[in-house]
Design an enzyme around this catalytic site. Structure first.
Site, short mmCIF file in Angstrom:
data_model
loop_
_atom_site.label_atom_id
_atom_site.label_comp_id
_atom_site.label_asym_id
_atom_site.label_seq_id
_atom_site.Cartn_x
_atom_site.Cartn_y
_atom_site.Cartn_z
N CYS A 96 1.04 -1.16 -0.02
CA CYS A 96 0.19 -0.02 -0.57
C CYS A 96 0.87 0.89 -0.04
O CYS A 96 1.27 1.61 -0.62
CB CYS A 96 -1.21 0.05 1.24
N HIS A 127 -3.52 -5.05 -0.09
CA HIS A 127 -3.09 -5.65 1.42
C HIS A 127 -2.66 -6.96 1.31
O HIS A 127 -3.90 -7.61 1.58
CB HIS A 127 -3.84 -4.85 2.46
N GLU A 168 -1.59 -8.88 3.02
CA GLU A 168 -1.56 -9.68 4.59
C GLU A 168 -2.95 -9.88 4.41
O GLU A 168 -2.77 -11.27 5.29
CB GLU A 168 -0.75 -8.76 5.15
#
Length: 543
Positions: free
Chosen positions: A391, A517, A519
């Site tokens: 990001c 993102h 993750e």
């Protein structure tokens, strides 16, 4: 006045997980572990967190106050416990999975203003409690769940939690006791001078619950050591909980070992018996293999995480867990080194980062610490250190490249410098500095097309992906051609090609950055491709 609604639909089973004595006991991990154990038996599970604070969601909260904001597929900005839920049960939850007191009161007042209550006096009971119950049912129904596990935030006895506790007390009356149960997580402290475990705090916590009208079916005991049969018998007697339902939950070396430990304690079996669930035999093979692999690591790597909230590591919780997932896959013992970006200057970058096998710059907002992140990105680029930008980390990589390779030394993001002559990062269309902060970002999953032959494509092994976003700014397309002419590859874009989603350098072992993102989609037994690629590059560098 009618205080109770009657619902007619296929019965979902509801499990409420509450905490007592102190906060931070691990209710979320306990709830998520139970979800994993039930899913391993073929049960369709969903999860939900009830938070008693008055914010609408954690989206506008300082990370030091709350930790990371976890984003769901449909753009919900939620509590970090939702990340644990998704990682443990391996299901994509939705925006209904996190309910705050702010959302409840807002909905009730909105109904009152719109005449929904037909002129009646609006009260905590039934209007607020009914709204809470409606939100619980909505989440379960939206996921077509057989079992909904609901964690009640805070600690029993907190004033702000009372409406939620009253609502879940009513729930068992409406749904039937065979469709509803309560699990209480309490601390059993060890007193060093007397060399003994103490049950009194848990007893008082149960007493507080009973005064509200809730009798726990299961007591999960958090402790740093085994309880022993005498402690369990004492808790059973004084807390009015069956002996077999006193579940030991001692500290484990890894969060991912907790489901296996609770399985050994018989938690799932007691839940199945209490709710009369019909399910298959458990299959925890893949989870057990992942845990076993995490204990058979063959080498070490050092990863730098450069951010501005490093004093509270929960601010980057999903990033850390995704790094661990990929490291386990490559049997690497990962050592994460936390660097405050304000400490990284042009002069100190080499000294601080020279022993790192990889550098991660995660997401964030605001100008503080930006220059330090730019210095870290430059060090990774110039010294062939694997780099992963997430990001803001992608925006940082682009600013650094425009400054130091293209040559526009004042290049910046409008978020950091509204007067910059080279705004390589600018507002999203429709956004401006006067936009309301809450819920106005680019949120949730969006598609991305990958360029073949790139690191990104090799990582994903497909042409089209979908990833979760949370940002207000994007790459200014006026600088796109300039970036590509000077060697930066735009390896991922929106389907219409107008939004830059990923960039990378081909003359570098691994210098990949993305606007989204990744993750949030990593799982312990299914690591995310970008983290796998990054960790592999770090492992190769170490060799």
């Amino acid at each position: 006045m009618h205080f109770q609604k009657i619902y007619h639909y296929m019965a979902t089973k509801y499990i409420f997980v509450l905490g007592g004595v102190v906060s931070g006991l691990g209710k979320g991990i306990t709830a998520a572990s139970l979800g994993r154990l039930l899913k391993s038996r073929g049960v369709k599970v969903t999860m939900q967190k009830l938070d008693p604070y008055l914010n609408m969601d954690p989206g506008t909260m300082n990370p030091y106050q709350h930790g990371e904001v976890f984003v769901t597929e449909d753009g919900g900005e939620t509590d970090l416990d939702i990340g644990h839920y998704e990682r443990f049960i391996d299901e994509n939850l939705n925006k209904y999975c996190n309910v705050t007191a702010g959302k409840i009161y807002f909905s009730v007042i909105d109904n009152e203003r719109n005449g929904v209550y037909a002129g009646t006096t609006v009260q905590m009971i039934p209007h607020v409690t009914n709204m809470i119950k409606d939100k619980i049912r909505l989440n379960a129904q939206s996921n077509d769940a057989e079992v909904a596990i609901i964690e009640v935030g805070g600690t029993v006895g907190d004033y702000e939690s009372l409406p939620f506790l009253e609502a879940i007390r009513q729930f068992s009356i409406e749904e039937g006791t065979s469709n509803c149960m309560y699990i209480h997580v309490a601390l059993i402290p060890f007193i060093t001078p007397s060399n003994e475990l103490k049950t009194k705090p848990a007893q008082h916590s149960i007493k507080e619950l009973l005064s509200i009208g809730i009798q726990p079916d299961i007591l999960v005991c958090r402790s740093d050591r085994p309880l022993g049969i005498e402690i369990k018998q004492k808790l059973s007697l004084f807390c009015n909980v069956k002996l077999e339902n006193i579940i030991e939950n001692i500290n484990m070396p890894s969060l991912y070992e907790v489901p296996l430990a609770l399985e050994e304690e018989g938690l799932a079996q007691q839940v199945i018996a209490r709710l009369k669930l019909v399910c298959k035999e458990k299959d925890l093979t893949d989870w057990q293999e992942m845990v076993d692999k995490s204990k058979q690591l063959t080498h070490q790597i050092n990863i730098a995480l450069v951010g501005k909230y490093v004093e509270l590591q929960d601010a980057y919780l999903s990033v850390v867990e995704a790094l661990k997932h990929a490291s386990i896959y490559y049997r690497s013992e990962i050592h994460i080194h936390w660097f405050d970006s304000e400490d990284i200057t042009e002069k100190s970058a080499g000294t601080l980062l020279k022993n790192m096998d990889g550098i991660v710059i995660p997401g964030g907002f605001g100008s503080r610490g930006t220059e330090g992140k730019i210095n870290a990105a430059r060090y990774a680029r110039e010294n062939n250190i694997p780099y992963l930008g997430l990001c803001l980390g992608m925006q940082i990589a682009i600013i650094e490249y425009i400054r130091n390779v293209v040559g526009y030394k004042d290049a910046n993001s409008k978020e950091m410098d509204a007067t910059t002559l080279h705004p390589v990062i600018d507002f999203l269309p429709g956004q401006n500095e006067y936009s309301i902060l809450g819920g106005t970002l680019r949120l949730g999953q969006y598609p991305c097309l990958l360029k073949r032959g790139t690191h990104a494509y090799k990582a994903y092994q497909c042409d089209s992906i979908s990833e979760r976003h949370r940002h207000r700014y994007e790459v200014n397309n006026d600088y796109r051609a300039m970036l590509e002419e000077h060697g930066m590859v735009v390896c991922g874009t929106s389907p219409n090609g107008t939004i830059i989603e990923m960039v990378e350098l081909t003359n570098h072992p691994w210098y990949v950055a993305c606007q989204f993102h990744p993750e949030f989609k990593s799982r312990p037994n299914r690591p995310h491709p970008l983290f796998l690629g990054f960790i592999k590059a770090a492992v190769d560098l170490k060799k």
